[in-house]
Design an enzyme around this catalytic site. Structure first.
Site, short mmCIF file in Angstrom:
data_model
loop_
_atom_site.label_atom_id
_atom_site.label_comp_id
_atom_site.label_asym_id
_atom_site.label_seq_id
_atom_site.Cartn_x
_atom_site.Cartn_y
_atom_site.Cartn_z
N THR A 12 -14.08 0.44 3.17
CA THR A 12 -13.54 0.90 1.88
C THR A 12 -12.47 -0.08 1.39
O THR A 12 -11.80 -0.73 2.19
CB THR A 12 -12.94 2.32 1.99
OG1 THR A 12 -11.84 2.29 2.90
CG2 THR A 12 -13.98 3.33 2.44
N GLY A 13 -12.31 -0.16 0.07
CA GLY A 13 -11.30 -1.05 -0.52
C GLY A 13 -11.55 -2.49 -0.14
O GLY A 13 -10.64 -3.20 0.30
N THR A 15 -12.98 -5.16 -2.05
CA THR A 15 -13.30 -6.16 -3.07
C THR A 15 -12.27 -7.28 -3.09
O THR A 15 -12.34 -8.19 -3.91
CB THR A 15 -13.39 -5.53 -4.48
OG1 THR A 15 -12.11 -4.98 -4.82
CG2 THR A 15 -14.45 -4.44 -4.52
N SER A 16 -11.28 -7.19 -2.21
CA SER A 16 -10.20 -8.19 -2.20
C SER A 16 -9.58 -8.24 -0.81
O SER A 16 -9.78 -7.34 0.01
CB SER A 16 -9.15 -7.76 -3.24
OG SER A 16 -7.97 -8.49 -3.11
N GLY A 17 -8.86 -9.31 -0.55
CA GLY A 17 -7.99 -9.37 0.63
C GLY A 17 -8.70 -9.32 1.98
O GLY A 17 -9.79 -9.86 2.15
N SER A 137 -0.13 -0.33 8.97
CA SER A 137 0.78 -1.38 8.49
C SER A 137 1.94 -1.49 9.46
O SER A 137 2.45 -0.46 9.94
CB SER A 137 1.33 -1.05 7.11
OG SER A 137 2.37 -1.96 6.80
N TYR A 150 5.81 4.27 2.01
CA TYR A 150 4.61 3.57 2.49
C TYR A 150 4.53 3.65 4.02
O TYR A 150 3.47 3.97 4.58
CB TYR A 150 4.69 2.11 2.02
CG TYR A 150 3.55 1.24 2.48
CD1 TYR A 150 2.24 1.48 2.06
CD2 TYR A 150 3.78 0.14 3.31
CE1 TYR A 150 1.20 0.65 2.47
CE2 TYR A 150 2.75 -0.68 3.72
CZ TYR A 150 1.46 -0.42 3.30
OH TYR A 150 0.43 -1.23 3.70
#
Ligand SMILES: NC(=O)c1ccc[n+]([C@@H]2O[C@H](COP(=O)([O-])OP(=O)(O)OC[C@H]3O[C@@H](n4cnc5c(N)ncnc54)[C@H](OP(=O)(O)O)[C@@H]3O)[C@@H](O)[C@H]2O)c1
Length: 244
Positions: A12-13, A15-17, A137, A150
């Site tokens: 998931t997520g 499209t970048s990085g 993270s 966060y």
């Protein structure tokens, strides 16, 4: 022979990085990869970049309907899942005293709630012996000023993993957390000013931020049988930032 030959992976997520770098690597290693993101144009570009063994499914990982659509697509196309990397996440700075309800909601809604439902909704399709991991993270491991919301929203993930290891033991599904440090992803580069970059680099032993590919190779380790005896762990990939 690829490390993921014949496997079906959902990221998931992606499209970048880091997750996009991972999707590219997983496809190169023989997996069929389903990637997601909210922006259709970015998704189309990512699919084109990866080039083969990839399906893009547009959707917001915080939306339970979108997650249903994602896993319905996987079920129809491939029937089962071997690897899930729940990577979609958001983060921004909020100083204690100035945190709004919306700041709290946004972070926890995707990072804590969306990630949980991504895993739960994937489970019925999971092959026994599969690998699940979530992007944490290192903000949750160190006291970085302004990052409490966060950090809190990511700190739940290792706790989920420990419980799910017990719950999924009979199916031999492994659950881990991949915890990056500061990584120069394209979207972070866009919002990062010189001061923020210098602040990030000052805490990294090599004084240089991570590259998405350095996280992707750790993700391949967790996805593949190379990590067959790694379960319930938080793999911190931050160049040593957390230990000094
Ligand atoms: N970069 C860092 O230094 C760092 C450090 C530690 C942890 N992380 C974590 O690593 C993960 C990826 O970060 P990154 O910096 O590599 O990524 P990034 O370059 O910021 O890209 C984020 C990706 O996630 C997608 N996305 C964002 N919100 C989404 C949502 N609600 N539903 C589905 N997709 C969504 C974005 O596409 P759309 O915008 O089109 O949806 C994009 O593909 C996140 O969980 C982040 O918290 C990042």
């Amino acid at each position: 022979m690829g490390k993921l030959d014949g496997k079906v992976a959902v990221i998931t997520g992606a499209t970048s990085g880091m997750a996009l770098a991972g999707a590219r690597l997983f496809a190169d290693e023989g997996a069929h990869v389903f990637i997601t993101g909210r922006r259709q144009d970015a998704l189309d570009q990512a699919v084109e970049q990866i080039g083969r063994n990839v399906t893009g499914v547009q959707g917001d990982s915080a939306s339970l309907d979108a997650l249903d659509r994602l896993f319905d697509t996987v079920k129809q196309d491939k029937g089962a899942i071997d690897v899930l990397w729940a990577s979609a996440g958001v983060g921004k700075q909020n100083r204690l005293g100035e945190i709004t309800e919306e700041d709290f909601h946004d972070a926890f809604w995707l990072n804590a709630r969306g990630t949980l439902f991504t895993v739960q909704k994937a489970l019925p399709l999971f092959n026994d012996g599969g690998s699940i991991f979530m992007t944490g993270s290192n903000a949750s491991l160190r006291g970085y000023p302004n990052w409490s919301v966060y950090a809190g929203s990511k700190a739940v993930l290792p706790a989920y993993a420990r419980v799910w290891v017990s719950e999924l033991r009979d199916r031999k599904i492994r659950v881990n957390v991949l915890t990056p440090g500061q990584v120069a992803s394209p979207m972070l580069e866009e919002v990062m000013d010189e001061e923020m970059k210098a602040q990030f680099e000052s805490v990294i032993p090599r004084r240089e931020m991570g590259r998405p590919e350095e996280i992707a190779s750790a993700a391949l380790f967790l996805a593949s049988d190379d990590s067959s005896y790694v379960n319930g762990m938080e793999l911190v990939v931050d160049g040593g930032t957390t230990v000094i």
